[in-house]
Design an enzyme around this catalytic site. Structure first.
Site, short mmCIF file in Angstrom:
data_model
loop_
_atom_site.label_atom_id
_atom_site.label_comp_id
_atom_site.label_asym_id
_atom_site.label_seq_id
_atom_site.Cartn_x
_atom_site.Cartn_y
_atom_site.Cartn_z
N ASN A 87 10.44 6.93 -5.25
CA ASN A 87 9.22 6.08 -4.82
C ASN A 87 9.02 5.05 -5.97
O ASN A 87 8.17 4.03 -5.48
CB ASN A 87 7.96 7.19 -5.34
CG ASN A 87 6.86 6.48 -5.46
OD1 ASN A 87 6.08 5.80 -4.60
ND2 ASN A 87 6.22 6.18 -6.63
N SER A 139 8.91 0.77 3.12
CA SER A 139 7.66 -0.05 3.32
C SER A 139 7.79 -0.86 4.78
O SER A 139 8.78 -1.00 5.45
CB SER A 139 7.50 -1.12 2.41
OG SER A 139 6.53 -2.05 2.66
N TYR A 152 11.83 -8.05 -1.84
CA TYR A 152 11.31 -6.75 -1.60
C TYR A 152 11.73 -6.29 -0.27
O TYR A 152 12.00 -5.14 -0.16
CB TYR A 152 9.80 -6.84 -1.92
CG TYR A 152 8.69 -5.75 -1.77
CD1 TYR A 152 8.73 -4.99 -2.76
CD2 TYR A 152 8.43 -5.34 -0.58
CE1 TYR A 152 8.15 -3.47 -2.57
CE2 TYR A 152 7.46 -4.39 -0.51
CZ TYR A 152 7.31 -3.49 -1.40
OH TYR A 152 6.47 -2.29 -1.37
N1 LIG Z 1 0.88 0.04 -2.51
C1 LIG Z 1 1.25 -0.36 -1.28
O1 LIG Z 1 0.67 -1.00 -0.41
C2 LIG Z 1 2.63 0.01 -0.83
C3 LIG Z 1 3.21 -0.42 0.31
C4 LIG Z 1 4.28 -0.06 0.83
C5 LIG Z 1 5.39 0.47 0.02
N2 LIG Z 1 5.02 0.90 -1.25
C6 LIG Z 1 6.07 1.36 -2.18
O2 LIG Z 1 5.42 2.54 -2.72
C7 LIG Z 1 5.91 2.83 -4.03
C8 LIG Z 1 4.65 3.16 -4.99
O3 LIG Z 1 3.98 1.88 -4.88
P1 LIG Z 1 2.73 1.79 -5.73
O4 LIG Z 1 1.84 1.08 -5.02
O5 LIG Z 1 2.07 3.30 -6.19
O6 LIG Z 1 3.01 1.06 -6.79
P2 LIG Z 1 2.48 1.06 -8.48
O7 LIG Z 1 1.15 1.46 -8.78
O8 LIG Z 1 2.65 -0.43 -8.85
O9 LIG Z 1 3.50 2.18 -9.31
C9 LIG Z 1 4.89 1.78 -9.31
C10 LIG Z 1 5.47 2.85 -10.12
O10 LIG Z 1 6.96 2.69 -10.30
C11 LIG Z 1 7.51 2.87 -11.42
N3 LIG Z 1 8.43 1.78 -11.84
C12 LIG Z 1 8.42 0.67 -11.97
N4 LIG Z 1 9.42 -0.29 -12.31
C13 LIG Z 1 9.83 0.96 -12.97
C14 LIG Z 1 11.08 0.97 -13.90
N5 LIG Z 1 11.84 -0.19 -14.20
N6 LIG Z 1 11.55 2.20 -14.16
C15 LIG Z 1 10.98 3.28 -13.85
N7 LIG Z 1 9.86 3.26 -13.29
C16 LIG Z 1 9.41 2.01 -12.76
C17 LIG Z 1 5.82 2.33 -12.23
O11 LIG Z 1 6.20 3.16 -13.61
P3 LIG Z 1 5.77 2.59 -14.88
O12 LIG Z 1 4.40 2.22 -15.12
O13 LIG Z 1 6.14 3.44 -15.96
O14 LIG Z 1 6.60 1.07 -15.11
C18 LIG Z 1 5.04 2.98 -11.38
O15 LIG Z 1 5.07 4.44 -11.72
C19 LIG Z 1 6.73 1.62 -4.35
O16 LIG Z 1 8.22 1.81 -4.10
C20 LIG Z 1 6.30 0.51 -3.29
O17 LIG Z 1 7.09 -0.61 -3.02
C21 LIG Z 1 3.53 0.53 -1.72
#
Ligand SMILES: NC(=O)c1ccc[n+]([C@@H]2O[C@H](COP(=O)([O-])OP(=O)(O)OC[C@H]3O[C@@H](n4cnc5c(N)ncnc54)[C@H](OP(=O)(O)O)[C@@H]3O)[C@@H](O)[C@H]2O)c1
Length: 244
Positions: A87, A139, A152
């Site tokens: 994720n 996504s 992305y």
């Molecule tokens: N939000 C949306 O609208 C949306 C839409 C489509 C897809 N997604 C996908 O869903 C997933 C989660 O999104 P979210 O919105 O929950 O994002 P978020 O709130 O920004 O959280 C991202 C997570 O990824 C971890 N992460 C980032 N860089 C990392 C690294 N180098 N090593 C280990 N962990 C890392 C972060 O951990 P740390 O805090 O420890 O860095 C955090 O737990 C992502 O893959 C995103 O692309 C999100």
């Protein structure tokens, strides 16, 4: 309790969608190893609420060479994972012609290559045990593209190709590999967008609201559970009808 006695690794578990998946899996009886680049500030309180069923792994997924060696002790402790949720994800948006190669590469590393490394690592053991479920967080952008997000979008489209290929390679050994493609979900990632971009996105969503991390977690739970025993190689959109 549809995940009773299951062991799951969830990356990007500290916040947003990954945290909701972790909490839902715990609620459904799983033991969960949450992974993030650093410990969440409330880790102590969080683990205290889980009767020892939550374990934390601090690991920077952008250091691809360190993933396997650093995961060894956790693999030993877990004695095999039943579920992997790839994720964790980042954005580094810019128009393609202005984008630095390192910003393209970093997004590919964290979003796609780290997912491959973890699927290969945990998948080897799943193959031996002839069971397992892998869910990759793609996504809608991976399906349809998005101006300003070529890195992305490429990483999320890559995850779909990875999902379908892995599904074909592992189905005969009892492993299912699927992807979830969220639309516009309320999390730190989307809160960072300018207000006018958020409003434009809302206009394009037939259900007229952002999705919640919990709604994405429900889709991931379904794909991880035996309810989806005959589903592999699929992409499940959770997007409020954005692309229906
Ligand atoms: N939000 C949306 O609208 C949306 C839409 C489509 C897809 N997604 C996908 O869903 C997933 C989660 O999104 P979210 O919105 O929950 O994002 P978020 O709130 O920004 O959280 C991202 C997570 O990824 C971890 N992460 C980032 N860089 C990392 C690294 N180098 N090593 C280990 N962990 C890392 C972060 O951990 P740390 O805090 O420890 O860095 C955090 O737990 C992502 O893959 C995103 O692309 C999100």
């Amino acid at each position: 309790m549809v995940l009773q006695d299951k062991k799951a690794l969830v990356t990007g578990a500290s916040r947003g969608i990954g945290r909701a998946i972790t909490d839902r899996f715990l609620l459904e009886g799983a033991e969960v190893w949450g992974l993030g680049s650093r410990e969440p500030a409330d880790l102590e309180a969080w683990t205290a609420r889980t009767s020892g069923k939550l374990h934390w792994i601090s690991l920077d997924l952008s250091s691809l060479d360190t993933i396997e060696p650093l995961m060894q002790e956790h693999l030993k402790a877990a004695q095999g994972f039943d579920i992997l949720v790839n994720n964790a994800g980042i954005t580094k948006d810019n128009l393609a012609f202005r984008m630095r190669l390192e910003d393209f590469q970093k997004v590919l590393d964290v979003n796609l290559s780290a997912a491959f490394v973890l699927a290969r690592l945990l998948g080897r053991d799943m193959l031996r045990r002839r069971k397992g479920a892998i869910i990759n967080m793609s996504s809608v952008v991976g399906l349809h593209g998005n101006g300003g997000q070529s890195n992305y979008a490429a990483s999320k489209a890559g995850l779909i190709g990875l999902t379908k290929s892995l599904a074909q390679e592992t189905a005969s050994r009892g492993i299912r590999v699927n992807a979830v493609a969220p639309g516009f979900i309320d999390s730190d990632m989307t809160r960072a967008l300018p207000e006018e971009v958020r409003e434009k996105m809302l206009d394009r969503i037939p259900l007229k609201r952002l999705g919640s991390p919990e709604e994405v977690a429900a889709a991931v739970l379904f794909l991880a559970s035996d309810a989806a025993a005959y589903i592999t190689g699929q992409v499940l959109a959770v997007d409020g009808g954005m692309f229906c």
